[in-house]
Design a protein around this motif. Sequence first.
Motif, mmCIF file in Angstrom:
data_model
loop_
_atom_site.group_PDB
_atom_site.id
_atom_site.type_symbol
_atom_site.label_atom_id
_atom_site.label_comp_id
_atom_site.label_asym_id
_atom_site.label_seq_id
_atom_site.Cartn_x
_atom_site.Cartn_y
_atom_site.Cartn_z
ATOM 1 N N VAL A 1 -43.180 12.342 -55.027
ATOM 2 C CA VAL A 1 -43.729 11.045 -54.620
ATOM 3 C C VAL A 1 -44.181 11.126 -53.172
ATOM 4 N N SER A 2 -45.096 10.253 -52.794
ATOM 5 C CA SER A 2 -45.542 10.163 -51.414
ATOM 6 C C SER A 2 -45.012 8.867 -50.813
ATOM 7 N N MET A 3 -44.283 9.003 -49.712
ATOM 8 C CA MET A 3 -43.676 7.829 -49.080
ATOM 9 C C MET A 3 -44.549 7.275 -47.959
ATOM 10 N N ASN A 4 -45.852 7.498 -48.044
ATOM 11 C CA ASN A 4 -46.761 6.957 -47.029
ATOM 12 C C ASN A 4 -46.718 5.431 -46.923
ATOM 13 N N PRO A 5 -46.358 4.666 -47.985
ATOM 14 C CA PRO A 5 -46.339 3.205 -47.835
ATOM 15 C C PRO A 5 -45.371 2.687 -46.769
ATOM 16 N N ILE A 6 -44.368 3.491 -46.393
ATOM 17 C CA ILE A 6 -43.395 2.978 -45.424
ATOM 18 C C ILE A 6 -43.669 3.459 -44.003
ATOM 19 N N MET A 7 -44.736 4.230 -43.811
ATOM 20 C CA MET A 7 -45.038 4.715 -42.468
ATOM 21 C C MET A 7 -45.647 3.611 -41.603
ATOM 22 N N CYS B 1 -39.994 4.766 -41.056
ATOM 23 C CA CYS B 1 -40.052 5.493 -42.326
ATOM 24 C C CYS B 1 -38.818 6.345 -42.575
ATOM 25 N N ARG B 2 -37.714 5.959 -41.970
ATOM 26 C CA ARG B 2 -36.439 6.647 -42.222
ATOM 27 C C ARG B 2 -36.013 6.367 -43.660
ATOM 28 N N LEU B 3 -35.627 7.402 -44.371
ATOM 29 C CA LEU B 3 -35.174 7.237 -45.749
ATOM 30 C C LEU B 3 -34.142 8.300 -46.070
ATOM 31 N N THR B 4 -33.475 8.115 -47.191
ATOM 32 C CA THR B 4 -32.463 9.073 -47.628
ATOM 33 C C THR B 4 -32.997 9.835 -48.838
ATOM 34 N N VAL B 5 -32.989 11.160 -48.721
ATOM 35 C CA VAL B 5 -33.468 12.027 -49.801
ATOM 36 C C VAL B 5 -32.371 13.048 -50.101
ATOM 37 N N GLY B 6 -31.803 12.961 -51.294
ATOM 38 C CA GLY B 6 -30.727 13.879 -51.640
ATOM 39 C C GLY B 6 -29.533 13.769 -50.723
ATOM 40 N N GLY B 7 -29.270 12.546 -50.230
ATOM 41 C CA GLY B 7 -28.129 12.321 -49.353
ATOM 42 C C GLY B 7 -28.384 12.661 -47.901
ATOM 43 N N GLN B 8 -29.591 13.133 -47.566
ATOM 44 C CA GLN B 8 -29.922 13.493 -46.191
ATOM 45 C C GLN B 8 -30.957 12.536 -45.611
ATOM 46 N N VAL B 9 -30.870 12.291 -44.308
ATOM 47 C CA VAL B 9 -31.841 11.439 -43.624
ATOM 48 C C VAL B 9 -33.143 12.200 -43.405
ATOM 49 N N LYS B 10 -34.240 11.602 -43.830
ATOM 50 C CA LYS B 10 -35.562 12.182 -43.638
ATOM 51 C C LYS B 10 -36.486 11.116 -43.072
ATOM 52 N N PHE B 11 -37.637 11.556 -42.546
ATOM 53 C CA PHE B 11 -38.653 10.642 -42.050
ATOM 54 C C PHE B 11 -39.976 11.004 -42.726
ATOM 55 N N ALA B 12 -40.591 10.011 -43.350
ATOM 56 C CA ALA B 12 -41.782 10.263 -44.151
ATOM 57 C C ALA B 12 -42.892 10.933 -43.349
ATOM 58 N N CYS B 13 -43.064 10.525 -42.101
ATOM 59 C CA CYS B 13 -44.211 11.011 -41.332
ATOM 60 C C CYS B 13 -44.040 12.427 -40.809
ATOM 61 N N VAL B 14 -42.822 12.862 -40.529
ATOM 62 C CA VAL B 14 -42.626 14.210 -39.977
ATOM 63 C C VAL B 14 -42.050 15.187 -40.990
ATOM 64 N N ASP B 15 -41.312 14.698 -41.979
ATOM 65 C CA ASP B 15 -40.730 15.569 -43.001
ATOM 66 C C ASP B 15 -41.530 15.540 -44.296
ATOM 67 N N GLY B 16 -42.416 14.587 -44.440
ATOM 68 C CA GLY B 16 -43.185 14.400 -45.663
ATOM 69 C C GLY B 16 -44.675 14.388 -45.359
ATOM 70 N N PRO B 17 -45.419 13.482 -46.018
ATOM 71 C CA PRO B 17 -44.908 12.282 -46.697
ATOM 72 C C PRO B 17 -44.434 12.490 -48.135
ATOM 73 N N GLU B 18 -44.520 13.733 -48.677
ATOM 74 C CA GLU B 18 -44.136 13.938 -50.066
ATOM 75 C C GLU B 18 -42.713 14.462 -50.179
ATOM 76 N N PHE B 19 -41.996 13.938 -51.174
ATOM 77 C CA PHE B 19 -40.606 14.316 -51.402
ATOM 78 C C PHE B 19 -40.314 14.407 -52.893
#
Length: 295
Positions: free
Chosen positions: A217-223, A233-251
């Motif tokens: 999925v692309s988490m661009n909607p929360i950037m 755009c801080r979110l939790t992916v697999g129990g870890q903190v990620k940021f859509a703009c620097v770690d994604g936007p795809e997860f």
Amino acid sequence: MYKIVKAEQLADKIYLMDVEAPRVARACEPGEFVIVKMDEVGERIPLTICDYDRETGIVTIVFQIVGASTQKMASLKAGDSFRDFVGPLGRPSEFVSEDLDTLKNKKMLFVAGGVGTAPVYPQVKWLRNHGIDADVIVGAKTKDMLILEDQMKAVAGNLYVTTDDGSYVRKGMVTDVVKDLVQNQGRHYDVCVAIGPMIMMKFVCLLTKELEIPTIVSMNPIMVDGTGMCGACRLTVGGQVKFACVDGPEFDGHQVNFDEAMKRQQMYKTEEGRAMLKLREGDTHHGGCGHCEND
């Protein structure tokens, strides 16, 4: 300055612009995004790239009016310019770096909802240009809200269109089409890519997890800021903190905590909510800096 060479309205509150940005066009890949500013004091607006032409130096963006800045942006015409057009940012879609022979043996399904059709298009086009056909499902609320149908039809292996109200092709949600293809028609997919509203991506992922189809999925909607400094755009992916703009936007969509992300998105819209998130999250509030006192 970055000249707008084409500006058109695709649907209600949805606009497309072709922008002269040669350096961005030469370097960008599907899945990445740009940040635009209209003038010196304008808001930074992150937008996923809809298309690009390396020879002409043109980058295509599609956006929806959601506030004052995008309302103002919609008034720009061909011949006008952006003050800043920064990119490419984010990480390219994973398949871009995959071995082509391996990729050609995969059956891919793309699910696009609403404006999410725009970032899906360059991915499907990239695959077509490399000899790979993908099935694409495009969903819209009504026929009038459907965008880029002809462009998508030209690059998709099979295109399936559905509308919430049944005003065009078929009535139903994109998940109904996924079920039909897999359960009724016996289609097999090795991977699904879903891009659109948060709630749509959540329910696509619930279904594909049940069907055992790995899903991106692309988490661009929360950037919001696009650099990891605002914490939006801080979110939790697999129990870890990620940021859509620097770690994604795809997860990995099956690892994204959508309920938390949607609740947080609502809180971030108010000053009180942002203050509460900043207090609660401390040094993890930002991505890349971790220094909330610098706000």
